[in-house]
Design a protein around this motif. Sequence first.
Motif, mmCIF file in Angstrom:
data_model
loop_
_atom_site.group_PDB
_atom_site.id
_atom_site.type_symbol
_atom_site.label_atom_id
_atom_site.label_comp_id
_atom_site.label_asym_id
_atom_site.label_seq_id
_atom_site.Cartn_x
_atom_site.Cartn_y
_atom_site.Cartn_z
ATOM 1 N N GLY A 176 -3.645 1.726 5.172
ATOM 2 C CA GLY A 176 -2.435 2.498 5.417
ATOM 3 C C GLY A 176 -2.602 3.963 5.095
ATOM 4 N N GLU A 177 -1.498 4.669 5.197
ATOM 5 C CA GLU A 177 -1.507 6.109 4.934
ATOM 6 C C GLU A 177 -1.691 6.376 3.446
ATOM 7 O OE1 GLU A 177 1.436 10.006 5.385
ATOM 8 O OE2 GLU A 177 2.100 8.022 6.019
ATOM 9 N N LEU A 178 -2.595 7.279 3.138
ATOM 10 C CA LEU A 178 -2.804 7.679 1.755
ATOM 11 C C LEU A 178 -1.793 8.755 1.386
ATOM 12 C CD1 LEU A 178 -6.641 7.900 1.087
ATOM 13 C CD2 LEU A 178 -4.975 6.549 -0.171
ATOM 14 N N THR A 179 -1.002 8.483 0.361
ATOM 15 C CA THR A 179 -0.058 9.457 -0.170
ATOM 16 C C THR A 179 -0.465 9.797 -1.596
ATOM 17 O OG1 THR A 179 1.406 7.737 -1.023
ATOM 18 C CG2 THR A 179 1.784 8.485 1.251
ATOM 19 N N ALA A 180 0.153 10.830 -2.139
ATOM 20 C CA ALA A 180 -0.146 11.207 -3.524
ATOM 21 C C ALA A 180 0.174 10.065 -4.476
ATOM 22 C CB ALA A 180 0.648 12.466 -3.897
ATOM 23 N N GLU A 181 1.279 9.350 -4.220
ATOM 24 C CA GLU A 181 1.652 8.236 -5.090
ATOM 25 C C GLU A 181 0.627 7.104 -5.015
ATOM 26 O OE1 GLU A 181 5.271 4.971 -5.700
ATOM 27 O OE2 GLU A 181 5.409 6.478 -4.128
ATOM 28 N N LEU A 182 0.197 6.765 -3.786
ATOM 29 C CA LEU A 182 -0.779 5.691 -3.652
ATOM 30 C C LEU A 182 -2.120 6.081 -4.266
ATOM 31 C CD1 LEU A 182 -1.400 2.875 -2.562
ATOM 32 C CD2 LEU A 182 -2.060 3.942 -0.398
ATOM 33 N N ILE A 183 -2.524 7.322 -4.087
ATOM 34 C CA ILE A 183 -3.768 7.784 -4.712
ATOM 35 C C ILE A 183 -3.686 7.624 -6.223
ATOM 36 C CG2 ILE A 183 -5.128 9.861 -5.216
ATOM 37 C CD1 ILE A 183 -4.590 10.751 -2.343
ATOM 38 N N ASP A 184 -2.532 7.940 -6.802
ATOM 39 C CA ASP A 184 -2.353 7.802 -8.246
ATOM 40 C C ASP A 184 -2.483 6.343 -8.674
ATOM 41 O OD1 ASP A 184 -1.625 9.191 -10.772
ATOM 42 O OD2 ASP A 184 0.081 7.814 -10.704
ATOM 43 N N ARG A 185 -1.955 5.426 -7.864
ATOM 44 C CA ARG A 185 -2.006 4.002 -8.212
ATOM 45 C C ARG A 185 -3.415 3.432 -8.076
ATOM 46 N NH1 ARG A 185 3.127 1.407 -5.061
ATOM 47 N NH2 ARG A 185 2.688 -0.414 -6.370
ATOM 48 N N LEU A 186 -4.200 3.980 -7.156
ATOM 49 C CA LEU A 186 -5.527 3.441 -6.910
ATOM 50 C C LEU A 186 -6.628 4.123 -7.721
ATOM 51 C CD1 LEU A 186 -5.457 3.040 -3.005
ATOM 52 C CD2 LEU A 186 -4.973 1.295 -4.737
ATOM 53 N N SER A 187 -6.366 5.323 -8.221
ATOM 54 C CA SER A 187 -7.425 6.073 -8.909
ATOM 55 C C SER A 187 -7.379 5.929 -10.427
ATOM 56 C CB SER A 187 -7.363 7.557 -8.531
ATOM 57 O OG SER A 187 -6.110 8.107 -8.884
ATOM 58 N N LEU A 188 -6.351 5.261 -10.955
ATOM 59 C CA LEU A 188 -6.259 4.919 -12.382
ATOM 60 C C LEU A 188 -6.453 6.111 -13.318
ATOM 61 C CD1 LEU A 188 -8.222 1.539 -12.524
ATOM 62 C CD2 LEU A 188 -5.901 2.005 -11.784
ATOM 63 N N PRO A 189 -5.538 7.084 -13.275
ATOM 64 C CA PRO A 189 -5.671 8.228 -14.194
ATOM 65 C C PRO A 189 -5.631 7.809 -15.654
ATOM 66 C CG PRO A 189 -3.507 8.211 -13.120
ATOM 67 C CD PRO A 189 -4.348 7.189 -12.413
ATOM 68 N N GLU A 190 -5.036 6.618 -15.949
ATOM 69 C CA GLU A 190 -4.961 6.169 -17.334
ATOM 70 C C GLU A 190 -6.341 5.823 -17.903
ATOM 71 O OE1 GLU A 190 -3.607 4.821 -14.678
ATOM 72 O OE2 GLU A 190 -3.363 2.638 -14.842
ATOM 73 N N ALA A 191 -7.359 5.699 -17.040
ATOM 74 C CA ALA A 191 -8.709 5.441 -17.538
ATOM 75 C C ALA A 191 -9.346 6.702 -18.116
ATOM 76 C CB ALA A 191 -9.589 4.882 -16.424
ATOM 77 N N GLY A 192 -8.736 7.858 -17.863
ATOM 78 C CA GLY A 192 -9.247 9.094 -18.421
ATOM 79 C C GLY A 192 -10.447 9.635 -17.669
ATOM 80 N N GLY A 193 -11.182 10.516 -18.316
ATOM 81 C CA GLY A 193 -12.290 11.210 -17.673
ATOM 82 C C GLY A 193 -13.527 10.364 -17.451
ATOM 83 N N GLN A 194 -13.516 9.112 -17.924
ATOM 84 C CA GLN A 194 -14.681 8.246 -17.754
ATOM 85 C C GLN A 194 -14.779 7.653 -16.347
ATOM 86 O OE1 GLN A 194 -16.895 8.838 -20.059
ATOM 87 N NE2 GLN A 194 -17.106 6.806 -20.955
ATOM 88 N N LEU A 195 -13.719 7.766 -15.547
ATOM 89 C CA LEU A 195 -13.685 7.104 -14.241
ATOM 90 C C LEU A 195 -13.821 8.121 -13.107
ATOM 91 C CD1 LEU A 195 -13.289 4.335 -12.843
ATOM 92 C CD2 LEU A 195 -10.874 4.912 -12.645
ATOM 93 N N ARG A 196 -14.664 7.784 -12.126
ATOM 94 C CA ARG A 196 -14.754 8.524 -10.865
ATOM 95 C C ARG A 196 -14.374 7.550 -9.751
ATOM 96 N NH1 ARG A 196 -14.551 11.886 -13.892
ATOM 97 N NH2 ARG A 196 -15.969 13.591 -14.389
ATOM 98 N N THR A 197 -13.511 7.984 -8.829
ATOM 99 C CA THR A 197 -12.964 7.075 -7.822
ATOM 100 C C THR A 197 -13.192 7.629 -6.427
ATOM 101 O OG1 THR A 197 -11.224 6.433 -9.388
ATOM 102 C CG2 THR A 197 -10.911 5.799 -7.097
ATOM 103 N N VAL A 198 -13.716 6.776 -5.539
ATOM 104 C CA VAL A 198 -13.891 7.102 -4.125
ATOM 105 C C VAL A 198 -12.943 6.213 -3.329
ATOM 106 C CG1 VAL A 198 -15.470 7.200 -2.173
ATOM 107 C CG2 VAL A 198 -16.305 7.709 -4.474
ATOM 108 N N LEU A 199 -12.051 6.815 -2.558
ATOM 109 C CA LEU A 199 -11.098 6.094 -1.722
ATOM 110 C C LEU A 199 -11.546 6.239 -0.270
ATOM 111 C CD1 LEU A 199 -7.818 7.413 -3.400
ATOM 112 C CD2 LEU A 199 -9.072 5.323 -3.949
ATOM 113 N N ILE A 200 -11.825 5.117 0.401
ATOM 114 C CA ILE A 200 -12.387 5.145 1.752
ATOM 115 C C ILE A 200 -11.324 4.714 2.760
ATOM 116 C CG2 ILE A 200 -14.189 4.259 3.257
ATOM 117 C CD1 ILE A 200 -15.902 3.724 0.846
ATOM 118 N N THR A 201 -11.082 5.577 3.743
ATOM 119 C CA THR A 201 -10.081 5.288 4.761
ATOM 120 C C THR A 201 -10.547 5.848 6.098
ATOM 121 O OG1 THR A 201 -7.768 5.602 5.411
ATOM 122 C CG2 THR A 201 -8.810 7.395 4.211
ATOM 123 N N GLY A 202 -10.013 5.284 7.169
ATOM 124 C CA GLY A 202 -10.315 5.793 8.499
ATOM 125 C C GLY A 202 -9.220 6.661 9.073
#
Length: 686
Positions: A112-138
């Motif tokens: 689906g469409e990536l929004t700022a809210e969805l990015i926040d839910r999928l990128s887990l900011p609560e994990a802190g600086g230890q996490l790097r996240t790649v979101l793949i979409t077409g």
Amino acid sequence: MLDETIDRSRRRELAALHDALTGQPGTCVLTGPPGVGRTALAAAYAETFPGAARWVSLAGSSADPDEMAATFAAGLRARTGNPPVADAVAEFAERVAAGPEPTLLVVDDIPGELTAELIDRLSLPEAGGQLRTVLITGRDTPGLPVPTVELGPIGTALGGHPMALRLAGGDLTAMAARLDAETVSPVVVLVRDRLDRLGDAACRLLRVAALSSPAALPAGLIRLFLGASAEQAVAELTRELLATSDGGACQVHPLVRDIARQHLPPVDWTALARQFADAVLDHPWSVPLESFLVARHATRLAGRPDLPDAVVDRLHRRVIAHHQPAGEAALVLPHHRELAERHFDDPEVLIAAARVMRARGEPEEAKDHADRAVPLATDPATRHAARLLLVECLEEIGDTTRADALWTLLGAADGPDAAAFLRARRLRGHLDEARTGLTGLIDRLGTGSAVFHQAQEAQLELARTELDLGAQSEARRRAARVIAEYTARHLTDHATAVAAIDLIGDARFTVAPAEPDDDLAGELLRLRDRYAGAHGRRHRLTLALAVAHAEAERREKTLLAVRDDVRDRFPLEHSARSRTELLLGFAAARGRRNEDARDHFTDALHGFRAVLGDTHPNTLRAELALGVALKLTGGRGAARHMLHVLRHAPASVGIGTDLFLQSAFGSGLSVFPSWLWRRLTPQARE
């Protein structure tokens, strides 16, 4: 030559991906048309990443943001071995935050469409600086708050399509001459060539991929469906570059799936779907990752109108049973809805559906199903459960007249449903009645082990009532006692204990300079140390208790000890972060570090405003403090903030402004004219 061109392009893309991930916020979007190599690029980057890599595919999810988030949670739970926790996403974030090395999270096949809210839910900011996240979409992704890496064509041959280039092999000149006469894209022609030379088992597997979910086909399911030819079929598809294999699971490329559906000779699709459904139902659903994938295929098959009702029924129930312990309500709600329509006269089915609907924030729909279940229930216990669920839905939608009648029928005021009744009274605003009733309920329950959890839930509900009544000290102490009771029984992760910690850090508690509360500070310090030992120093529950302890102790060094971890683990909108910033602002103001105070108060105002709105006392305190700090530092906007507080504070809150300002800023307040001081301080007016 072709390999060099692809390698050169890949190196540029890898560098762009690395650059996008190394800055803030550590999340990037990888996009491009189908077949361009997004997944392959992420896999290549994962091989060079210095820490662990986790991969979650949303293939098979709808484009609904809630379903995508629920599919993400279920996939992450499966990838981490189905941990016995209520929130697998939070548990994963805690593991990442506590880990010695960074973690790469790749979320693939976002439909689906990536929004700022969805990015926040999928990128887990609560994990802190230890996490790097790649979101793949077409999909096209304009205006996103994170960097985007868009993959495009490689060279000019065959349209520069990476998949077409790989399928074509080395002789591009001859292939290009042949494709000039075709009316379809090169990749379609090349895929068809490979389809024509596949064996029967591989074609059968492709047809199943075309009629089922886009999710990968797990090895165990393929064996049940194809038998002895399963491994040969997967190996053939992989060799022909039509699918990839990961741990035995076969992922057919979306382009291949679509082309196969059109190009392969027609078959009896209903018979094929029935055979595949039998394999899905025969699967043991015991291995976490396989079960997650099988559930995606069961969901797609359950939507086929050409399957027998009995088979569809079993598919719905298997998906519900798979997700039920994990509580992924967004994934099971469609199945509950369908079963409720099919079994409209079964009260158990209706009650189960209503519970999930209510959990998903659909109280009207839940009310209708519970209403239907009440007259159908012949068993007294089932009828009672339906009525209790119905009255709770009525409370949520505001039908208080009918709710009151049902509470009377249930005899809830002093019966087994007293806690639910008194919670409803609190939510309606009958706070004194709720406090009196909860006090009596706690006395009646006593302290026996048989009623321990019920008694602690009542204590926590009383603490919420005390907070609503303004008895903040009593509320905090009561919540701390609930946490201590669970900690003494080594139940630190129990839902009631976690809820009590959340209550202690509630944004509504007054945050202002005051004398330390040594007794409460000592209890919170003991609890913090217990949680640090059980969960780690940077765990979100440990940090929430650490902030509450710092508030009670009122010492800057206590705050400074957790400041960096709080900032790393919590966004500005989290109450623990907002409260920390406000307290640090007070400390900076007392130390005459007015510029530091201004920055802290700015962050605190942002957080409180997001959670509590513009006119809550804590928002106004933060805004007032920011206005003073701006005035003292010569910043712009001081008057605007002051006027906003003047308009709202006298009418909405006894803000104790004189003590608040004097204890925070001391003699620095001489910059304010006397008329403003009189307007801001009620005691001065008297």
